[in-house]
Design a protein around this motif. Structure first.
Motif, PDB file in Angstrom:
ATOM      1  N   HIS A 145      62.735  18.698  94.201  1.00 52.41           N
ATOM      2  CA  HIS A 145      63.244  19.526  93.223  1.00 52.41           C
ATOM      3  C   HIS A 145      62.046  20.269  92.864  1.00 52.41           C
ATOM      4  CE1 HIS A 145      67.247  18.014  93.525  1.00 52.41           C
ATOM      5  NE2 HIS A 145      66.665  16.886  93.184  1.00 52.41           N
ATOM      6  N   LEU A 146      62.290  21.425  92.290  1.00 53.11           N
ATOM      7  CA  LEU A 146      61.072  22.308  91.740  1.00 53.11           C
ATOM      8  C   LEU A 146      61.558  22.713  90.106  1.00 53.11           C
ATOM      9  CD1 LEU A 146      58.331  23.641  91.603  1.00 53.11           C
ATOM     10  CD2 LEU A 146      59.754  25.607  92.704  1.00 53.11           C
ATOM     11  N   ILE A 147      60.682  22.420  89.290  1.00 52.62           N
ATOM     12  CA  ILE A 147      61.098  22.505  87.804  1.00 52.62           C
ATOM     13  C   ILE A 147      60.040  23.509  87.063  1.00 52.62           C
ATOM     14  CG2 ILE A 147      61.642  21.545  85.492  1.00 52.62           C
ATOM     15  CD1 ILE A 147      62.539  19.120  86.837  1.00 52.62           C
ATOM     16  N   LEU A 148      60.215  24.595  86.742  1.00 53.45           N
ATOM     17  CA  LEU A 148      59.182  25.522  86.435  1.00 53.45           C
ATOM     18  C   LEU A 148      59.413  25.640  85.094  1.00 53.45           C
ATOM     19  CD1 LEU A 148      59.304  28.200  89.261  1.00 53.45           C
ATOM     20  CD2 LEU A 148      57.886  26.246  89.024  1.00 53.45           C
ATOM     21  N   VAL A 149      58.246  25.384  84.147  1.00 51.34           N
ATOM     22  CA  VAL A 149      58.552  25.491  82.591  1.00 51.34           C
ATOM     23  C   VAL A 149      57.456  26.537  82.072  1.00 51.34           C
ATOM     24  CG1 VAL A 149      58.018  24.096  80.460  1.00 51.34           C
ATOM     25  CG2 VAL A 149      58.643  22.858  82.617  1.00 51.34           C
ATOM     26  N   SER A 155      52.975  25.368  91.324  1.00 56.90           N
ATOM     27  CA  SER A 155      53.868  24.645  92.082  1.00 56.90           C
ATOM     28  C   SER A 155      54.714  25.618  93.035  1.00 56.90           C
ATOM     29  CB  SER A 155      54.558  24.097  90.708  1.00 56.90           C
ATOM     30  OG  SER A 155      53.994  23.149  90.084  1.00 56.90           O
ATOM     31  N   TYR A 156      54.943  26.573  92.425  1.00 60.89           N
ATOM     32  CA  TYR A 156      56.121  27.568  93.145  1.00 60.89           C
ATOM     33  C   TYR A 156      55.405  27.941  94.433  1.00 60.89           C
ATOM     34  CZ  TYR A 156      59.106  31.275  94.153  1.00 60.89           C
ATOM     35  OH  TYR A 156      60.140  32.303  94.903  1.00 60.89           O
ATOM     36  N   SER A 157      54.141  28.078  94.332  1.00 58.26           N
ATOM     37  CA  SER A 157      53.433  28.448  95.798  1.00 58.26           C
ATOM     38  C   SER A 157      53.078  27.503  96.750  1.00 58.26           C
ATOM     39  CB  SER A 157      51.600  28.962  95.288  1.00 58.26           C
ATOM     40  OG  SER A 157      50.979  29.404  96.545  1.00 58.26           O
TER      41      SER A 157
END
Length: 284
Positions: A176-180, A163-165
Motif C-alpha cells: 500500500h502507498l499512503i501519501l501525506v 515514496s511515489y517514485s
C-alpha cells in the motif's frame, strides 16, 4: 518513556568535518550544531515515545549508513510492516506523535533519508533526476538490508514524492502507498525555451536560483538563525512552552529537532534544493 535498545556504535556515527562546524580552527562554534547535539536532539524527541523501540544504523551496499528505528507492539510479526519516509528538513524524530499508535497495529520502521538527520551525508549529482534516483536506490538498498519483503509505504512531503517514485520503480515491494501532503510536480516541457522568449535579466535570476541553497542562509546566520529565532518567538509567548501538552508535541521541540538535525547541520551538497528548484523554477 521507552528505553530504547540501542545497537549503534561510535564507528557508525555520522562524522562531520570540523571545518564545517567551526571558525578559526575551532575557537568559535558558529553553526550551533554538532554530532553530539544531533544525537541528543534525537534522544530527547524520541524520549516521548512510550513503546519500546530499537535504533541502529543500517549499512547499505553503497556504503551509506541509514539511521533506523523499529517498533512492534502489535504482538504480531506476520503483518506487513509500515515504513515511514519523512519530509524536507525532517527526520525520524518528527514522527514521534505517530510512532506509538502505528506500532500498536503492526510492525513499524522509520529511517532518516540520506542527507538528513543522522544518516550519511554525501555528495549528490548536480542533476536533479540523478539525485532522485539516488534517493530511490538508497531506499531499496535499505529495504534489502533490513529484509523487508513488502511494505506499507507512508511518505510525507518530500518523502511522499520519493515514496511515489520508489513505488513506480519497485511496485512489487509496495503493498500500500499512503501519501501525506506529498510534493507533486507537473511534467516538464522540453520545448519550454523555444516557446517563450524570456528577457536576459530573468535568465540571470534563474541561474542564480538554481545554484542557491535555501538552507545556507540559516547556516550562515549561525547562532542568530533558526534556533535563536525559535527562542525569541517562544519568549514573546507566540508558541506554547516546551513540554508535552495533552498528548501533542509542542512546536518548539519539533523546531529544535529540525534545526539541529537537518537545517543547521552542515551539508554543502544538499540534494533537496536541487530537486526542488529543478522542478519549481518555470524556466526549467
Amino acid at each position: 518513556m521507552a528505553s530504547a535498545a540501542q545497537s549503534c556504535t561510535e564507528s557508525n556515527e555520522l562524522q562531520l568535518d570540523s571545518r564545517d562546524n567551526y571558525w578559526f580552527g575551532g575557537w568559535l562554534r558558529w553553526v550551533p550544531t554538532s554530532n553530539e547535539m544531533l544525537r541528543a536532539a534525537e534522544e530527547k524527541i524520541l524520549g516521548y515515545v512510550r513503546n519500546t523501540y530499537r535504533s541502529w544504523f543500517v549499512k547499505t551496499k553503497s556504503g551509506d549508513r541509514i539511521r533506523t528505528i523499529f517498533m512492534n507492539n502489535s504482538e504480531s510479526d506476520d503483518k506487513t510492516p509500515i515504513v515511514l519516509v519523512h519530509g524536507m528538513a525532517g527526520g525520524i524524530g518528527l514522527w514521534v506523535q505517530n510512532l506509538d499508535a502505528l506500532s500498536n497495529v503492526r510492525p513499524l520502521y522509520a529511517f532518516d533519508l540520506i542527507g538528513f538527520g543522522r544518516s550519511t551525508r554525501r555528495k549528490f549529482p548536480s542533476n536533479a533526476d540523478d539525485s532522485e534516483k539516488e534517493f530511490v536506490n538508497s531506499i531499496e538498498e535499505w529495504r534489502e538490508e533490513v529484509g523487508v519483503d513488502k511494505m506499507i509505504l507512508v511518505g510525507h512531503s518530500l518523502g511522499g514524492f520519493l515514496s511515489y517514485s520508489y513505488s513506480i520503480h519497485y511496485p512489487e515491494r509496495v503493498k500500500h502507498l499512503i501519501l501525506v501532503d506529498p510534493w507533486g510536480f507537473p511534467e516538464r516541457d522540453v520545448d519550454f525555451y523555444e516557446k517563450h522568449d524570456f528577457p536576459l535579466w530573468l535568465k540571470v535570476v534563474r541561474q542564480i536560483m538554481i545554484t542557491f541553497n535555501p538552507l545556507s542562509g540559516l547556516r550562515a546566520a549561525g547562532p542568530f538563525g533558526l534556533g535563536s529565532g525559535v527562542e525569541r518567538v517562544v519568549s514573546y509567548g507566540r508558541i506554547e512552552p516546551w513540554d508535552w501538552k495533552e498528548g501533542m508535541l509542542t512546536t518548539k521541540l519539533q523546531l529544535h529537532y529540525c534545526s539541529i538535525a537537518t537545517v543547521l547541520l552542515p551539508n554543502l551538497t544538499d540534494p533537496v534544493p536541487k530537486l526542488q528548484l529543478h522542478y519549481l523554477i518555470c524556466l526549467n
